[in-house]
Design an enzyme around this catalytic site. Structure first.
Site, short mmCIF file in Angstrom:
data_model
loop_
_atom_site.label_atom_id
_atom_site.label_comp_id
_atom_site.label_asym_id
_atom_site.label_seq_id
_atom_site.Cartn_x
_atom_site.Cartn_y
_atom_site.Cartn_z
N SER A 144 0.84 -1.19 0.00
CA SER A 144 0.00 0.00 0.00
C SER A 144 0.87 1.24 0.00
O SER A 144 2.02 1.20 0.47
CB SER A 144 -0.89 0.00 1.25
OG SER A 144 -1.52 1.24 1.45
N TYR A 157 -1.68 0.26 10.20
CA TYR A 157 -1.73 -0.49 8.95
C TYR A 157 -0.49 -0.22 8.09
O TYR A 157 0.13 -1.15 7.57
CB TYR A 157 -3.00 -0.09 8.19
CG TYR A 157 -3.16 -0.74 6.83
CD1 TYR A 157 -3.67 -2.02 6.71
CD2 TYR A 157 -2.82 -0.05 5.67
CE1 TYR A 157 -3.84 -2.62 5.47
CE2 TYR A 157 -2.99 -0.63 4.42
CZ TYR A 157 -3.49 -1.91 4.33
OH TYR A 157 -3.65 -2.50 3.09
#
Length: 221
Positions: free
Chosen positions: A134, A147
């Site tokens: 990501s 995250y």
């Protein structure tokens, strides 16, 4: 005659990017072994694609061993399954540490465990590994620290693995924002609806797998 059908193992394959990639590879003639936690959803996908469904949790060591046994000949491992963590997304100053440990287990330890279990088959096939990451791994986005930290760890794990395993292609792939349930959980359905269609991202990822560039970080958007 020897079997020339490529086999891929995809985690998190019941929805989002995992489902879209499974459909793309199935259309290209790949043999698929699929896993996700939701058994009913996964069974429907497997029936649609003629794939092998093995529902389970990738943090479970026995499930990891079961997946490796199901793909003794393996050309592609896709570590797509991941968890968002605590929602609403909290700042790091208040991030629950036990929840962060669980997030690390799902997003970092589990992919490494599956890599370790399948490396013999991947080495034998001169295969490939896709670790889905990501832009939160590299950007300082408020609320995304937990995250993002796990995805940064996955990126460095991939980077070192690529140096240690020159006969296996290793790509850590940033798919960009996609209209998925995970993004909706993070930013709301309305904002998520404006993100990319996972099917378009999966088509680009299938192209990457087919062209087999050298190992490295890849951004698809």
């Amino acid at each position: 005659m020897p079997n020339t059908t490529n086999t891929a193992l995809i985690t998190g394959a019941s929805r989002g990017l995992g489902l879209a990639l499974a459909r793309s590879l199935a259309a290209a003639g790949w043999n698929l072994v699929l896993t996700a936690r939701g058994a009913a959803e996964l069974e429907r996908v497997a029936a649609e694609l003629g794939a092998t469904a093995l529902p389970g949790d990738v943090t479970d060591p026995e499930h990891v061993r079961r997946l490796a046994r199901a793909a003794p000949e393996l050309n592609l491992l896709v570590n797509n399954a991941s968890d968002l963590g605590v929602t609403p997304l909290p700042p790091l100053a208040g991030y629950p540490l036990e929840a962060f440990r669980v997030l690390l287990e799902t997003n970092v330890t589990a992919p490494l465990a599956l890599i370790q279990a399948t490396l013999p088959a991947l080495r034998a096939a001169g295969g490939s590994i896709v670790n889905v990451t990501s832009d939160a791994a590299t950007g300082a986005y408020e609320g995304w620290g937990g995250y993002g930290a796990t995805k940064a760890a996955l990126e460095q794990l991939s980077n070192v693995l690529a140096a240690e395993e020159p006969d296996v292609r290793v790509w850590w792939v940033d798919p960009g924002e996609m209209n998925t349930r995970m993004l909706a959980d993070a930013v709301g359905r309305e904002e998520a609806a404006g993100a990319a269609d996972p099917a378009k991202v999966a088509a680009a990822l299938s192209g990457l797998v087919g062209s087999r560039p050298t190992s490295g970080r890849v951004s698809l958007q």
